[in-house]
Design an enzyme around this catalytic site. Sequence first.
Site, PDB file in Angstrom:
ATOM      1  N   ARG A  28       0.839  -1.218   0.000  1.00  0.00           N
ATOM      2  CA  ARG A  28       0.000   0.000   0.000  1.00  0.00           C
ATOM      3  C   ARG A  28       0.873   1.266   0.000  1.00  0.00           C
ATOM      4  O   ARG A  28       0.579   2.240   0.695  1.00  0.00           O
ATOM      5  CB  ARG A  28      -0.929   0.034   1.221  1.00  0.00           C
ATOM      6  CG  ARG A  28      -1.900  -1.103   1.299  1.00  0.00           C
ATOM      7  CD  ARG A  28      -2.941  -1.077   0.184  1.00  0.00           C
ATOM      8  NE  ARG A  28      -3.889  -2.156   0.361  1.00  0.00           N
ATOM      9  CZ  ARG A  28      -3.744  -3.376  -0.159  1.00  0.00           C
ATOM     10  NH1 ARG A  28      -2.697  -3.651  -0.928  1.00  0.00           N
ATOM     11  NH2 ARG A  28      -4.632  -4.310   0.066  1.00  0.00           N
ATOM     12  N   SER A  37     -11.007  -0.936   3.271  1.00  0.00           N
ATOM     13  CA  SER A  37     -10.226  -1.157   4.492  1.00  0.00           C
ATOM     14  C   SER A  37      -9.734   0.183   5.021  1.00  0.00           C
ATOM     15  O   SER A  37      -9.101   0.929   4.292  1.00  0.00           O
ATOM     16  CB  SER A  37      -9.006  -2.028   4.196  1.00  0.00           C
ATOM     17  OG  SER A  37      -9.414  -3.233   3.625  1.00  0.00           O
ATOM     18  N   GLU A  63      -5.300   3.654   6.063  1.00  0.00           N
ATOM     19  CA  GLU A  63      -4.987   3.488   4.641  1.00  0.00           C
ATOM     20  C   GLU A  63      -5.407   4.718   3.824  1.00  0.00           C
ATOM     21  O   GLU A  63      -4.637   5.186   2.983  1.00  0.00           O
ATOM     22  CB  GLU A  63      -5.683   2.221   4.129  1.00  0.00           C
ATOM     23  CG  GLU A  63      -5.194   1.773   2.783  1.00  0.00           C
ATOM     24  CD  GLU A  63      -5.916   0.536   2.277  1.00  0.00           C
ATOM     25  OE1 GLU A  63      -5.722  -0.550   2.836  1.00  0.00           O
ATOM     26  OE2 GLU A  63      -6.687   0.675   1.308  1.00  0.00           O
TER      27      GLU A  63
HETATM   28  C1  LIG Z   1     -15.559  -0.545  -1.035  1.00  0.00           C
HETATM   29  C2  LIG Z   1     -14.085  -0.273  -1.227  1.00  0.00           C
HETATM   30  C3  LIG Z   1     -13.211  -1.336  -1.378  1.00  0.00           C
HETATM   31  C4  LIG Z   1     -11.838  -1.111  -1.576  1.00  0.00           C
HETATM   32  N1  LIG Z   1     -11.021  -2.184  -1.736  1.00  0.00           N
HETATM   33  C5  LIG Z   1      -9.696  -2.008  -1.956  1.00  0.00           C
HETATM   34  C6  LIG Z   1      -8.826  -3.124  -2.141  1.00  0.00           C
HETATM   35  O1  LIG Z   1      -9.259  -4.282  -2.162  1.00  0.00           O
HETATM   36  N2  LIG Z   1      -7.510  -2.892  -2.334  1.00  0.00           N
HETATM   37  C7  LIG Z   1      -7.000  -1.631  -2.362  1.00  0.00           C
HETATM   38  O2  LIG Z   1      -5.783  -1.491  -2.552  1.00  0.00           O
HETATM   39  N3  LIG Z   1      -7.793  -0.537  -2.184  1.00  0.00           N
HETATM   40  C8  LIG Z   1      -9.125  -0.706  -1.989  1.00  0.00           C
HETATM   41  N4  LIG Z   1      -9.943   0.385  -1.791  1.00  0.00           N
HETATM   42  C9  LIG Z   1      -9.352   1.725  -1.785  1.00  0.00           C
HETATM   43  C10 LIG Z   1      -9.451   2.455  -3.147  1.00  0.00           C
HETATM   44  O3  LIG Z   1     -10.400   1.870  -3.977  1.00  0.00           O
HETATM   45  C11 LIG Z   1      -8.112   2.472  -3.897  1.00  0.00           C
HETATM   46  O4  LIG Z   1      -7.120   3.054  -3.097  1.00  0.00           O
HETATM   47  C12 LIG Z   1      -8.192   3.257  -5.215  1.00  0.00           C
HETATM   48  O5  LIG Z   1      -6.996   3.104  -5.947  1.00  0.00           O
HETATM   49  C13 LIG Z   1      -8.456   4.744  -5.014  1.00  0.00           C
HETATM   50  O6  LIG Z   1      -8.750   5.304  -6.275  1.00  0.00           O
HETATM   51  P1  LIG Z   1      -9.453   6.710  -6.408  1.00  0.00           P
HETATM   52  O7  LIG Z   1      -9.412   7.068  -7.851  1.00  0.00           O
HETATM   53  O8  LIG Z   1     -10.793   6.669  -5.771  1.00  0.00           O
HETATM   54  O9  LIG Z   1      -8.450   7.609  -5.577  1.00  0.00           O
HETATM   55  P2  LIG Z   1      -8.768   8.925  -4.705  1.00  0.00           P
HETATM   56  O10 LIG Z   1      -9.462   8.532  -3.453  1.00  0.00           O
HETATM   57  O11 LIG Z   1      -9.414   9.944  -5.572  1.00  0.00           O
HETATM   58  O12 LIG Z   1      -7.280   9.380  -4.363  1.00  0.00           O
HETATM   59  C14 LIG Z   1      -6.483   8.589  -3.518  1.00  0.00           C
HETATM   60  C15 LIG Z   1      -5.076   9.186  -3.498  1.00  0.00           C
HETATM   61  O13 LIG Z   1      -4.499   9.097  -4.795  1.00  0.00           O
HETATM   62  C16 LIG Z   1      -4.163  10.388  -5.310  1.00  0.00           C
HETATM   63  N5  LIG Z   1      -4.481  10.380  -6.737  1.00  0.00           N
HETATM   64  C17 LIG Z   1      -5.659  10.049  -7.323  1.00  0.00           C
HETATM   65  N6  LIG Z   1      -5.560  10.118  -8.659  1.00  0.00           N
HETATM   66  C18 LIG Z   1      -4.288  10.510  -8.942  1.00  0.00           C
HETATM   67  C19 LIG Z   1      -3.570  10.767 -10.141  1.00  0.00           C
HETATM   68  N7  LIG Z   1      -4.110  10.646 -11.358  1.00  0.00           N
HETATM   69  N8  LIG Z   1      -2.277  11.183 -10.037  1.00  0.00           N
HETATM   70  C20 LIG Z   1      -1.674  11.330  -8.820  1.00  0.00           C
HETATM   71  N9  LIG Z   1      -2.310  11.091  -7.656  1.00  0.00           N
HETATM   72  C21 LIG Z   1      -3.603  10.687  -7.712  1.00  0.00           C
HETATM   73  C22 LIG Z   1      -5.023  11.349  -4.510  1.00  0.00           C
HETATM   74  O14 LIG Z   1      -4.420  12.629  -4.454  1.00  0.00           O
HETATM   75  C23 LIG Z   1      -5.053  10.669  -3.150  1.00  0.00           C
HETATM   76  O15 LIG Z   1      -3.850  10.939  -2.461  1.00  0.00           O
HETATM   77  C24 LIG Z   1     -11.334   0.203  -1.600  1.00  0.00           C
HETATM   78  C25 LIG Z   1     -12.227   1.290  -1.449  1.00  0.00           C
HETATM   79  C26 LIG Z   1     -13.592   1.052  -1.264  1.00  0.00           C
HETATM   80  C27 LIG Z   1     -14.522   2.203  -1.140  1.00  0.00           C
END
Ligand SMILES: Cc1cc2nc3c(=O)[nH]c(=O)nc-3n(C[C@H](O)[C@H](O)[C@H](O)COP(=O)(O)OP(=O)(O)OC[C@H]3O[C@@H](n4cnc5c(N)ncnc54)[C@H](O)[C@@H]3O)c2cc1C
Length: 342
Positions: free
Chosen positions: A168, A242, A338
């Site tokens: 992570r 998580s 996380e």
């Molecule tokens: C129901 C649920 C289940 C999940 N299960 C998992 C799992 O199994 N495994 C796991 O690893 N995660 C899981 N997650 C967490 C999440 O889905 C991941 O971390 C995902 O990659 C976040 O993507 P996002 O586009 O929503 O990021 P955001 O929440 O929009 O951003 C997260 C971080 O990334 C940065 N960021 C976003 N886009 C960019 C970009 N283009 N360039 C640079 N920085 C950027 C943001 O600034 C922030 O710091 C889960 C979340 C939920 C709600």
Amino acid sequence: MTHSLPVQYNFSLRQLNTFGVAASAQAYLPVSNVAQLEQVRQDAALAALPRLVLGGGSNILLTRDFPGLVLHIGIKGIEIVGEDDSATYVRAAAGENWHQFVQWTLAQGLGGLENLSLIPGSVGAAPIQNIGAYGVEIKDSFHSLTLFDFETGEQLVLDKEACMFGYRDSVFKHRLRDRAVVLDVTFALPRQWQANLRYADVTQELAARGISQPTPQDISAAVIAIRTRKLPDPAVIGNAGSFFKNPVVTAAQRDALLQRYPQMVNYAQPDGSVKLAAGWLIDQCGWKGRTAGAAGVYEKQALVLVNRGGASGTDIAQLAAAIQADVAQRFDVQLEPEPIFL
Ligand SMILES: Cc1cc2nc3c(=O)[nH]c(=O)nc-3n(C[C@H](O)[C@H](O)[C@H](O)COP(=O)(O)OP(=O)(O)OC[C@H]3O[C@@H](n4cnc5c(N)ncnc54)[C@H](O)[C@@H]3O)c2cc1C
């Protein structure tokens, strides 16, 4: 300097974070191409603001209004960019939805990402915490990414080593934090695909479906079924998956804890350290299913904090702190969140 960017001010982020907490951004810009990022850099007023790069908002906790510019990445496009004896190379733009991208690769007959089905969020965020599930992390099939460096205005290509992926974790949480915008990610999907069935949940689900020689699609369908059963749908109940990382301890710490808690769930790591199950630790402290104000701990999974309706980011942060304090007191283990707190 004047600009033609469609910036909106005092913009609500409630629909843009999966916790569904109310917060607003001082300024908000939907980004559909890299030229707009360059324009932001050139604009003295916009460039001076603190920045938040936002994808699907599924890994952030907004504890207050954001006093700066939210860059909501919506850059689109998926293409196969090459092929050699070992892999097919697929590139997806940062604003593509992760799960839809995984399904696209499977529809092309390309395996490798199936265990990561149904993880919410965008392709561009996937490398930030090296998303992982069911025994696979994106680093396993990651090839390279393109980023826009806000400090220099340059576009750079980073390979796997440069991204410094960990559990992570990546360089984007450290040296390149608040500086890099991921524009696209390229994956090397193996020509010789092998099922990753390290997780008992997945093998059990496949067995229940009568499948002994699973295809990538079979594994994806199994993972989707398991996740749908276990995890709350953010469209129904706000959450960020998580909430805590699984803590990593030394073998000696594990042994001492096992003396007191023989049932403790733990996984030996290749480097000799030991990963504990954060959900188990939280459950042992009696938090599963509990509610504190409008924030709560999910009934079916103690690792997931939820917004039961109207919780603020601070409510959720306070609940998280109370859980951390209990786990620290009982097990002498520090839980690390996380999601990114803002
Ligand atoms: C129901 C649920 C289940 C999940 N299960 C998992 C799992 O199994 N495994 C796991 O690893 N995660 C899981 N997650 C967490 C999440 O889905 C991941 O971390 C995902 O990659 C976040 O993507 P996002 O586009 O929503 O990021 P955001 O929440 O929009 O951003 C997260 C971080 O990334 C940065 N960021 C976003 N886009 C960019 C970009 N283009 N360039 C640079 N920085 C950027 C943001 O600034 C922030 O710091 C889960 C979340 C939920 C709600």
